[in-house]
Design a protein around this motif. Structure first.
Motif, PDB file in Angstrom:
ATOM      1  N   GLY A  38      -7.135   0.897   3.154  1.00 15.99           N
ATOM      2  CA  GLY A  38      -6.524   2.097   3.859  1.00 15.99           C
ATOM      3  C   GLY A  38      -6.797   3.590   3.217  1.00 15.99           C
ATOM      4  N   HIS A  39      -6.061   4.261   3.342  1.00 15.43           N
ATOM      5  CA  HIS A  39      -6.184   5.736   3.015  1.00 15.43           C
ATOM      6  C   HIS A  39      -6.093   5.934   1.578  1.00 15.43           C
ATOM      7  CE1 HIS A  39      -6.456   7.917   6.980  1.00 15.43           C
ATOM      8  NE2 HIS A  39      -7.330   6.837   7.036  1.00 15.43           N
TER       9      HIS A  39
ATOM     10  N   LEU B 248      -0.863  -4.662  11.041  1.00 11.39           N
ATOM     11  CA  LEU B 248      -0.674  -3.434   9.807  1.00 11.39           C
ATOM     12  C   LEU B 248      -0.046  -2.337  10.620  1.00 11.39           C
ATOM     13  CD1 LEU B 248      -4.476  -3.295   8.471  1.00 11.39           C
ATOM     14  CD2 LEU B 248      -2.348  -4.653   7.452  1.00 11.39           C
ATOM     15  N   GLY B 249       0.900  -1.731   9.845  1.00  7.88           N
ATOM     16  CA  GLY B 249       1.344  -0.455  10.329  1.00  7.88           C
ATOM     17  C   GLY B 249       0.580   0.775   9.772  1.00  7.88           C
ATOM     18  N   GLY B 250       0.485   1.996  10.316  1.00  4.22           N
ATOM     19  CA  GLY B 250      -0.252   2.972   9.986  1.00  4.22           C
ATOM     20  C   GLY B 250       0.425   3.823   9.148  1.00  4.22           C
ATOM     21  N   LYS B 251       1.099   4.831   9.236  1.00  8.39           N
ATOM     22  CA  LYS B 251       1.683   5.852   8.324  1.00  8.39           C
ATOM     23  C   LYS B 251       2.832   5.143   7.473  1.00  8.39           C
ATOM     24  CE  LYS B 251      -0.288   9.685   9.257  1.00  8.39           C
ATOM     25  NZ  LYS B 251      -1.215  10.467   8.285  1.00  8.39           N
TER      26      LYS B 251
ATOM     27  N   SER C 166      -3.910  -2.609  13.373  1.00 11.73           N
ATOM     28  CA  SER C 166      -4.761  -3.874  13.403  1.00 11.73           C
ATOM     29  C   SER C 166      -3.946  -5.053  13.650  1.00 11.73           C
ATOM     30  CB  SER C 166      -5.682  -3.915  12.051  1.00 11.73           C
ATOM     31  OG  SER C 166      -6.629  -4.863  12.268  1.00 11.73           O
ATOM     32  N   VAL C 167      -4.375  -5.928  14.145  1.00 16.06           N
ATOM     33  CA  VAL C 167      -3.880  -7.427  14.114  1.00 16.06           C
ATOM     34  C   VAL C 167      -4.869  -8.379  14.062  1.00 16.06           C
ATOM     35  CG1 VAL C 167      -1.707  -6.859  15.577  1.00 16.06           C
ATOM     36  CG2 VAL C 167      -3.932  -7.229  16.867  1.00 16.06           C
ATOM     37  N   ARG C 168      -4.716  -9.514  13.464  1.00 15.77           N
ATOM     38  CA  ARG C 168      -5.723 -10.620  13.052  1.00 15.77           C
ATOM     39  C   ARG C 168      -4.903 -11.915  12.857  1.00 15.77           C
ATOM     40  NH1 ARG C 168      -8.533  -7.345  14.836  1.00 15.77           N
ATOM     41  NH2 ARG C 168     -10.585  -6.665  13.942  1.00 15.77           N
ATOM     42  N   PHE C 169      -5.572 -13.172  13.473  1.00 14.64           N
ATOM     43  CA  PHE C 169      -4.973 -14.470  13.433  1.00 14.64           C
ATOM     44  C   PHE C 169      -5.581 -14.925  11.996  1.00 14.64           C
ATOM     45  CE2 PHE C 169      -4.153 -13.880  17.895  1.00 14.64           C
ATOM     46  CZ  PHE C 169      -2.852 -14.336  17.950  1.00 14.64           C
ATOM     47  N   THR C 170      -4.586 -15.896  11.431  1.00 10.21           N
ATOM     48  CA  THR C 170      -5.264 -16.338  10.343  1.00 10.21           C
ATOM     49  C   THR C 170      -6.074 -17.524  10.854  1.00 10.21           C
ATOM     50  OG1 THR C 170      -3.384 -17.846  10.111  1.00 10.21           O
ATOM     51  CG2 THR C 170      -3.352 -15.990   8.705  1.00 10.21           C
ATOM     52  N   HIS C 171      -6.833 -18.242   9.896  1.00 10.55           N
ATOM     53  CA  HIS C 171      -7.868 -19.171  10.379  1.00 10.55           C
ATOM     54  C   HIS C 171      -7.306 -20.234  11.131  1.00 10.55           C
ATOM     55  CE1 HIS C 171      -7.083 -22.806   7.483  1.00 10.55           C
ATOM     56  NE2 HIS C 171      -6.265 -21.692   7.046  1.00 10.55           N
TER      57      HIS C 171
ATOM     58  N   HIS D  34       0.829  -1.264  -0.049  1.00  9.94           N
ATOM     59  CA  HIS D  34      -0.035   0.013   0.024  1.00  9.94           C
ATOM     60  C   HIS D  34       0.845   1.489  -0.139  1.00  9.94           C
ATOM     61  CE1 HIS D  34      -4.267  -1.499   0.619  1.00  9.94           C
ATOM     62  NE2 HIS D  34      -3.329  -2.738   1.150  1.00  9.94           N
ATOM     63  N   THR D  35       0.267   2.436  -0.109  1.00 17.68           N
ATOM     64  CA  THR D  35       1.066   3.688  -0.327  1.00 17.68           C
ATOM     65  C   THR D  35       0.473   4.694   0.475  1.00 17.68           C
ATOM     66  OG1 THR D  35      -0.418   4.529  -1.951  1.00 17.68           O
ATOM     67  CG2 THR D  35       1.522   3.572  -2.916  1.00 17.68           C
ATOM     68  N   ASP D  36      -0.363   4.368   1.531  1.00 20.49           N
ATOM     69  CA  ASP D  36      -0.717   5.320   2.388  1.00 20.49           C
ATOM     70  C   ASP D  36      -1.332   4.524   3.803  1.00 20.49           C
ATOM     71  OD1 ASP D  36      -1.474   7.591   3.705  1.00 20.49           O
ATOM     72  OD2 ASP D  36      -2.463   8.428   2.010  1.00 20.49           O
ATOM     73  N   GLU D  37      -1.854   5.210   4.702  1.00 19.33           N
ATOM     74  CA  GLU D  37      -2.120   4.664   6.174  1.00 19.33           C
ATOM     75  C   GLU D  37      -3.249   3.582   6.088  1.00 19.33           C
ATOM     76  OE1 GLU D  37      -3.138   6.528  10.264  1.00 19.33           O
ATOM     77  OE2 GLU D  37      -3.060   7.691   8.647  1.00 19.33           O
ATOM     78  N   LEU D  38      -2.943   2.540   6.517  1.00 21.25           N
ATOM     79  CA  LEU D  38      -3.624   1.370   6.715  1.00 21.25           C
ATOM     80  C   LEU D  38      -4.627   1.098   7.957  1.00 21.25           C
ATOM     81  CD1 LEU D  38      -1.092  -1.502   5.235  1.00 21.25           C
ATOM     82  CD2 LEU D  38      -2.968  -0.108   4.024  1.00 21.25           C
TER      83      LEU D  38
END
Length: 916
Positions: A636-637, A877-880, A864-869, A616-620
């Motif tokens: 994201g943005h 995810l990083g923000g900026k 954000s954080v999430r576990f796989t199935h 991505h190229t912007d905040e997530l």
């Protein structure tokens, strides 16, 4: 996570709301008072039950008649248990006090003194000013009066049992006509009666008082926080920004102190990093002697072997240098092709203390740091780096990001600075040693090219060893920027500028008639000009065969230049990848190209280029994982919706949303995904065809969370207009229709989870409320939160709740935790904080100051954080910094159900609990 606080949470008075919100605040306080009465009634009814059991066996443990205080308490309890306030229209009637399970702790203990500091835990809320009125089932905060002794929890030890209604045939019900109904009696009189009854219980059964004495110490020992817990407690409390947040202890847990402590046995290892920092950085792409491509994103320097696959240098894949504490901004590779220098920007730690810029020199084979230079010397960050070439790379030139862009030369082996000088007030974009003469250094940037002469034997530290000659453009148009340059084998220098022009700078003989500064050294002047690109030239690369590659910005072209700057061949980068940012020559004829849209391409001028790394190229902000495959979706943005294949470490597809995406969730079938946007609009897309199958708008404010129920029958959408919208969903997830709304939060919705039976919702809001909703029963607010203490949740992403309150750090202002996720096997909980860290805690995490395993790498707040199935990986995810990290879960015994929570609570009969 926005920490905006809403009005009136957990407060009994002393706050004057704005006029526009006055009616809502009054209604909220009335609701809280009604629930306070339910709490007191439940407690008094339990005392009455015990007194009757006591009288039915031996009247008292020693055969003595009941005390007048107990008799008075039983009368008060009997009166209140039969005549409570009726529920407002549209809500279910309050439960009868005798419906409280035998296995729950119904007595309440008082907190006589609040712990100091913004975060404190206790068994109940502080006493309201001037009275003893307490609550147990309130909408926002609950507490209790005095406590005697708690009853045991029947059933298997440690089980967090679901709430069950016992058959209470032994408790007689009084005729409701024996006391007046609430509608016939002023509410103030009822509140006063409840307060006096609570005070009566305080005097008769509690070892504490409201007189300011220190509360009973925690069973955790001398090191425990004061006023944490009591074995008879039914709730714990924490404070965020001075607001009390009360959470009820499940019936199978007598005290949080019984729960396991310590960090989890599981561990995380960084498996893959998605993305490349090409949007706003240079000097960011090189090829090592091993054939690995080295680049950076966030705080991680990535070593990537094209071809993919697991393993290190021999088998492809990625390796990572994780020594930096803030974002990496530039790289330089030693002439030996093994050692690497990387410079980081300045930052701050979690306590607000500055993290100073620094340069690391490290071994790319062992990922071992060899030297650290410049700590406390550089300002703001490190902007450009270069190793010397002609002397086997003994020196390192560094330009920092201060106002003067200080240029310094270091003996990096010894870690000593040899010379330093102010460079220019304009930005410096590139620096390099002449490969034939280490005494010649070139810098370029905004409207300048500077040629520096350095005397390696200059003696003491200072600027006397560096002299500067400014490149004169003369009759040629002076460009606004000179982003790049390259040294030719014959000694000339090529510069690429913002006008799309390549200028050739040739050596001129030293001017012996001009003594002084730079007079004894040869200088450079423009000898040729070549029109090469439309728009800026962002990169120049000297190939092994002596030809030069140039990369354009606006035209996205790669052009190969032969002797005399004659064009040999060219290729164009596809528009979706952006402009050329950096070029590196790989093995054989292979070329690596970094782009301004954070993609890394691989190929050649003949066959073209294909992406090997994308990002991505912007905040997530938006993240969800597939229910049955190792895939996940991000948004994201940058308005891009991306589906990633975690097995192949590649982008499966991307879609332009035209609007900012903030949240997403897969339907349990995995066939469709719901995406919430920043305008109140939300979409349902087919994951195979990428077609939009549903398009709705709820309100005009951003959506912060979307979540399908476990059975896929409902979709809940949390909005910044304080409302949760509920939709019924067709079996394939393609069709949705409005089912209802959950209205009652006083601030925007931040997180929500469904119960395992798909009938209830737990939600958090921006002012730290924890509310529960009966969706199947008509989207009704469950006023008595105490009754939801044993409910089982299909997911746990709410950041506030009994099972996870231990993840909050001391001194938190309520915005420190952005995201939370429990693993599917319910063993661990992952946390994304505001300080660039990912944490792993044991689940449940219901002890203050719970220890965790902490992982760095992100250069911005983790959103954000999430576990796989299958819990094999964790995605963060990083923000900026727009980075996506895929972590591999290690240890812990693999997937499977969570082991039973150990408990030392004895299974006591009601009689034996009274004797205790």
């Amino acid at each position: 996570m926005d920490g905006a606080a809403g009005p009136g949470e957990g407060q009994a008075g002393g706050w004057e709301p704005p006029g526009s919100d006055f009616l809502g605040v009054l209604s909220q306080r009335l609701r809280v008072q009604e629930e306070e009465m339910e709490l007191v009634k439940a407690a008094l009814a339990e005392v009455l039950r015990r007194l009757r059991l006591q009288e039915g066996t031996s009247r008292s443990p020693l055969g003595a008649p009941a005390s007048p205080v107990s008799v008075q308490a039983s009368r008060e309890a009997a009166s209140l248990s039969d005549s409570g306030p009726s529920a407002p229209p549209g809500l279910p009637p309050p439960p009868r006090p005798f419906l409280v399970s035998r296995g729950t702790q119904t007595e309440m203990e008082t907190e006589s003194k609040l712990s100091s500091g913004p975060l404190a835990l206790s068994n109940g809320p502080p006493a309201p000013p001037g009275g003893g009125e307490e609550e147990l089932g309130g909408v926002q905060s609950e507490g209790g009066g005095g406590s005697s002794s708690g009853t045991g929890s029947p059933g298997p030890p440690g089980a967090l049992r679901p709430f069950q209604l016992p058959q209470r045939g032994d408790t007689p019900r009084r005729n409701s006509s024996s006391s007046s109904s609430p509608s016939e009696r002023p509410r103030q009189k009822l509140s006063k009666k409840a307060a006096s009854s609570a005070n009566l219980l305080l005097r008769s059964g509690s070892s504490e008082s409201r007189g300011g004495k220190d509360p009973v110490s925690s069973p955790g020992g001398p090191g425990s926080r004061r006023s944490n817990y009591n074995l008879e407690g039914i709730s714990v409390k924490m404070f965020l920004r001075g607001r009390p947040i009360t959470m009820y202890i499940p019936s199978g847990v007598r005290s949080p102190e019984e729960l396991p402590s310590g960090p989890p046995p599981e561990n995380l290892s960084l498996d893959w990093v998605y993305g490349y920092r090409g949007r706003d950085s240079r000097s960011n792409l090189f090829v090592l002697r091993s054939g690995e491509v080295v680049y950076f994103i966030a705080c991680v320097v990535v070593l990537y072997r094209p071809g993919g696959g697991p393993g290190g240098p021999g088998g492809g894949g990625q390796r990572h240098y994780l020594g930096h504490t803030d974002c990496v901004r530039c790289l330089a590779v030693h002439p030996d092709g093994v050692r690497v220098a990387s410079g980081q920007t300045a930052g701050v730690d979690k306590d607000g203390k500055p993290l100073q810029p620094v340069v690391h020199i490290w071994d790319s084979e062992k990922l071992h740091k060899l030297q650290e230079i410049g700590l406390g010397v550089f300002e703001r960050g490190v902007g450009a780096l270069a190793f010397s070439v002609s002397d086997q790379g003994n020196f390192l030139c560094v330009v920092d990001d201060s106002n003067e862009h200080m240029l310094s030369v270091w003996d990096w082996n010894r870690g000593t600075k040899l010379v330093e000088i102010k460079s220019t007030n304009d930005s410096v974009l590139a620096v390099g040693f002449n490969p034939r003469d280490s005494s010649c250094i070139v810098t370029s940037g905004k409207s300048h090219v500077h040629f520096w002469n350095w005397s390696t034997g200059g003696g003491a530290l200072g600027s006397g060893g560096l002299t500067r000659k400014q490149g004169v453009f003369g009759k040629y148009k002076k460009p606004k920027f000179v982003p790049c340059f390259v040294f030719l084998p014959d000694g000339d220098i090529l510069t690429g500028d913002s006008e799309g022009t390549i200028l050739t700078w040739g050596r001129s003989l030293p001017d012996s008639r001009t003594p002084g500064r730079g007079g004894a050294k040869e200088t450079f002047g423009i000898v040729a000009q070549t029109r090469a690109h439309e728009g800026s030239i962002f990169a120049l690369c000297l190939l092994r065969d002596g030809t030069v590659l140039s990369g354009g910005g606006r035209d996205r072209r790669l052009v190969q230049w032969g002797p005399g700057l004659t064009a040999l061949q060219e290729a164009e980068i596809p528009e979706q990848f952006g402009a050329v940012r950096a070029i590196a020559e790989g093995l054989g004829s292979e070329l690596l190209v970094g782009t301004t849209k954070n993609a890394l391409l691989r190929g050649d001028l003949t066959q073209g280029f294909s992406p090997v790394i994308q990002g991505h190229t912007d905040e997530l902000w938006g993240l969800c994982t597939h229910p049955s495959l190792n895939r996940f979706l991000t948004c994201g943005h940058d308005r891009q919706l991306c589906l990633w294949d975690g097995e192949c470490h590649a982008l499966a597809w991307s879609l332009d949303l035209k609007e900012t995406g903030l949240c997403a969730d897969f339907h349990p079938s995995g066939k469709v995904v719901a995406v919430g946007l920043n305008t109140g609009r939300w979409l349902v897309l087919d994951t195979e065809t990428r077609d939009i199958v549903s398009d709705f708008t709820d309100g005009n404010e951003q959506l912060s969370v979307v979540r399908y129920s476990p059975d896929g029958m409902y979709l809940a959408i949390g909005s910044h207009d304080n409302t949760i919208y509920i939709y019924s969903v067709s079996c394939d997830g393609a069709k949705c229709s409005r089912f209802g709304r959950c209205v009652g939060h006083s601030s925007f919705i931040t997180h929500l989870d469904w119960s395992k039976d798909g009938s209830f919702i737990m939600s958090n809001s921006g002012d730290y409320e924890i509310l529960y909703w009966d969706v199947a029963g008509g989207c009704k607010l469950l006023r008595n939160r105490y009754e939801s203490r044993d409910r089982e949740w299909a997911t746990y992403t709410c950041v506030l709740g009994f099972h996870v309150y231990g993840v909050w750090p001391d001194g938190s202002d309520g915005t420190d935790i952005n995201s939370l996720c429990r693993s599917h096997n319910e063993r661990v909980v992952a946390v994304a904080d505001d300080f660039c860290k990912v944490h792993l805690f044991l689940y449940p995490c219901a002890r203050a100051k719970a220890p965790s395993r902490k992982y760095g790498g992100h250069g911005s707040h983790v959103t954000s954080v999430r576990f796989t199935h299958d819990d094999s990986h964790l995605i963060s995810l990083g923000g900026k910094d727009a980075s996506i990290f895929q972590w591999r879960m290690l240890g812990g015994g693999g997937p499977g159900p969570a082991p039973p929570t150990p408990s030392r609570t004895p299974s006591l009969s009601p009689a034996s609990s009274l004797d205790a």
